[in-house]
Design a protein around this motif. Structure first.
Motif, PDB file in Angstrom:
ATOM      1  N   ILE A  36      11.284  26.338 -33.221  1.00 53.51           N
ATOM      2  CA  ILE A  36       9.855  26.650 -33.377  1.00 53.51           C
ATOM      3  C   ILE A  36       9.081  25.693 -32.483  1.00 53.51           C
ATOM      4  O   ILE A  36       9.014  24.497 -32.750  1.00 53.51           O
ATOM      5  CB  ILE A  36       9.410  26.514 -34.852  1.00 53.51           C
ATOM      6  N   LYS A  37       8.512  26.216 -31.423  1.00 48.83           N
ATOM      7  CA  LYS A  37       7.837  25.375 -30.423  1.00 48.83           C
ATOM      8  C   LYS A  37       6.499  24.815 -30.904  1.00 48.83           C
ATOM      9  O   LYS A  37       6.131  23.708 -30.560  1.00 48.83           O
ATOM     10  CB  LYS A  37       7.632  26.166 -29.121  1.00 48.83           C
ATOM     11  N   ASP A  38       5.771  25.593 -31.699  1.00 46.43           N
ATOM     12  CA  ASP A  38       4.476  25.159 -32.223  1.00 46.43           C
ATOM     13  C   ASP A  38       4.719  24.052 -33.257  1.00 46.43           C
ATOM     14  O   ASP A  38       5.285  24.292 -34.324  1.00 46.43           O
ATOM     15  CB  ASP A  38       3.755  26.345 -32.861  1.00 46.43           C
ATOM     16  N   LYS A  39       4.285  22.826 -32.937  1.00 47.87           N
ATOM     17  CA  LYS A  39       4.572  21.673 -33.799  1.00 47.87           C
ATOM     18  C   LYS A  39       3.952  21.810 -35.188  1.00 47.87           C
ATOM     19  O   LYS A  39       4.556  21.422 -36.182  1.00 47.87           O
ATOM     20  CB  LYS A  39       4.094  20.388 -33.144  1.00 47.87           C
ATOM     21  N   ARG A  42       6.113  24.248 -37.095  1.00 50.65           N
ATOM     22  CA  ARG A  42       7.408  23.632 -37.423  1.00 50.65           C
ATOM     23  C   ARG A  42       7.251  22.647 -38.586  1.00 50.65           C
ATOM     24  O   ARG A  42       8.066  22.625 -39.507  1.00 50.65           O
ATOM     25  CB  ARG A  42       7.991  22.937 -36.202  1.00 50.65           C
ATOM     26  N   LEU A  43       6.181  21.859 -38.577  1.00 57.88           N
ATOM     27  CA  LEU A  43       5.937  20.908 -39.663  1.00 57.88           C
ATOM     28  C   LEU A  43       5.702  21.644 -40.975  1.00 57.88           C
ATOM     29  O   LEU A  43       6.188  21.230 -42.033  1.00 57.88           O
ATOM     30  CB  LEU A  43       4.755  19.996 -39.322  1.00 57.88           C
ATOM     31  N   TYR A  44       4.988  22.764 -40.926  1.00 55.70           N
ATOM     32  CA  TYR A  44       4.768  23.591 -42.110  1.00 55.70           C
ATOM     33  C   TYR A  44       6.112  24.068 -42.681  1.00 55.70           C
ATOM     34  O   TYR A  44       6.374  23.932 -43.874  1.00 55.70           O
ATOM     35  CB  TYR A  44       3.887  24.793 -41.749  1.00 55.70           C
ATOM     36  N   TYR A  45       6.966  24.611 -41.817  1.00 55.32           N
ATOM     37  CA  TYR A  45       8.285  25.085 -42.248  1.00 55.32           C
ATOM     38  C   TYR A  45       9.089  23.949 -42.870  1.00 55.32           C
ATOM     39  O   TYR A  45       9.742  24.123 -43.906  1.00 55.32           O
ATOM     40  CB  TYR A  45       9.069  25.673 -41.067  1.00 55.32           C
ATOM     41  N   LEU A  46       9.064  22.778 -42.236  1.00 51.44           N
ATOM     42  CA  LEU A  46       9.799  21.624 -42.762  1.00 51.44           C
ATOM     43  C   LEU A  46       9.289  21.220 -44.139  1.00 51.44           C
ATOM     44  O   LEU A  46      10.081  20.913 -45.032  1.00 51.44           O
ATOM     45  CB  LEU A  46       9.696  20.438 -41.796  1.00 51.44           C
ATOM     46  N   ARG A  47       7.985  21.231 -44.304  1.00 52.34           N
ATOM     47  CA  ARG A  47       7.421  20.874 -45.615  1.00 52.34           C
ATOM     48  C   ARG A  47       7.823  21.888 -46.673  1.00 52.34           C
ATOM     49  O   ARG A  47       8.148  21.519 -47.802  1.00 52.34           O
ATOM     50  CB  ARG A  47       5.902  20.752 -45.512  1.00 52.34           C
ATOM     51  N   VAL A  48       7.807  23.177 -46.313  1.00 51.76           N
ATOM     52  CA  VAL A  48       8.242  24.210 -47.269  1.00 51.76           C
ATOM     53  C   VAL A  48       9.697  23.980 -47.651  1.00 51.76           C
ATOM     54  O   VAL A  48      10.051  23.993 -48.832  1.00 51.76           O
ATOM     55  CB  VAL A  48       8.052  25.637 -46.694  1.00 51.76           C
ATOM     56  N   TRP A  49      10.562  23.756 -46.656  1.00 47.72           N
ATOM     57  CA  TRP A  49      11.984  23.569 -46.949  1.00 47.72           C
ATOM     58  C   TRP A  49      12.242  22.283 -47.734  1.00 47.72           C
ATOM     59  O   TRP A  49      13.129  22.236 -48.586  1.00 47.72           O
ATOM     60  CB  TRP A  49      12.829  23.622 -45.674  1.00 47.72           C
ATOM     61  N   LEU A  50      11.455  21.261 -47.477  1.00 49.17           N
ATOM     62  CA  LEU A  50      11.602  20.018 -48.243  1.00 49.17           C
ATOM     63  C   LEU A  50      11.307  20.281 -49.711  1.00 49.17           C
ATOM     64  O   LEU A  50      12.084  19.901 -50.593  1.00 49.17           O
ATOM     65  CB  LEU A  50      10.671  18.940 -47.685  1.00 49.17           C
TER      66      LEU A  50
END
Length: 138
Positions: A36-39, A42-50
């Motif tokens: 995911i190039k849009d930082k 990508r941070l949103y996805y990481l927070r969801v997965w966390l």
């Protein structure tokens, strides 16, 4: 987002950086989120997965059928996809919550992908109501 949710181990979800998330949960590096190039996205996805990985997933129906190497496996599904939730500005702590998680057959999960189902619409409506509750408490 402005919303700050303090978690059990002391970090604030909405202030965590990408590198901090990887330090907290290194296994998220295996999710190929670097594609995911849009930082911001990508941070949103990481927070969801966390948030997702911190849930008591063993309490979900079909958890015992979870596996990774067979077509008959069950996978963890976000009923309202992370992609749709991102577009709708739903807070990551809601998207990764137990209300949005289930285990479904791998094929069904892959076929569903980005599709909005009736169940997805129900979850989205619920999250929109919750989001309004959070805004009123500010």
């Amino acid at each position: 987002m402005g919303l700050r949710k303090k978690k059990k181990n002391g970090f604030k979800l909405y202030e965590t950086t990408e590198s901090e998330i990887y330090n907290i949960m290194p296994k998220l590096k295996k999710r190929s989120l670097n594609n995911i190039k849009d930082k911001k996205k990508r941070l949103y996805y990481l927070r969801v997965w966390l948030v997702t990985e911190m849930q008591p997933l063993h309490k979900l129906r079909n958890y015992s059928k979870r596996c990774w190497d067979k077509s008959s496996c069950y996978e963890l599904d976000h009923i309202l996809s992370i992609a749709h939730a991102y577009l709708e500005n739903i807070p990551p702590h809601l998207v990764g919550s137990m209300d949005n998680l289930r285990f479904i057959p791998k094929k069904e999960n892959r076929d569903k992908s980005f599709t909005l189902t009736e169940e997805s619409h129900k979850v989205l409506r619920k999250f929109k109501r919750n989001e309004n509750i959070y805004k009123k408490k500010k």
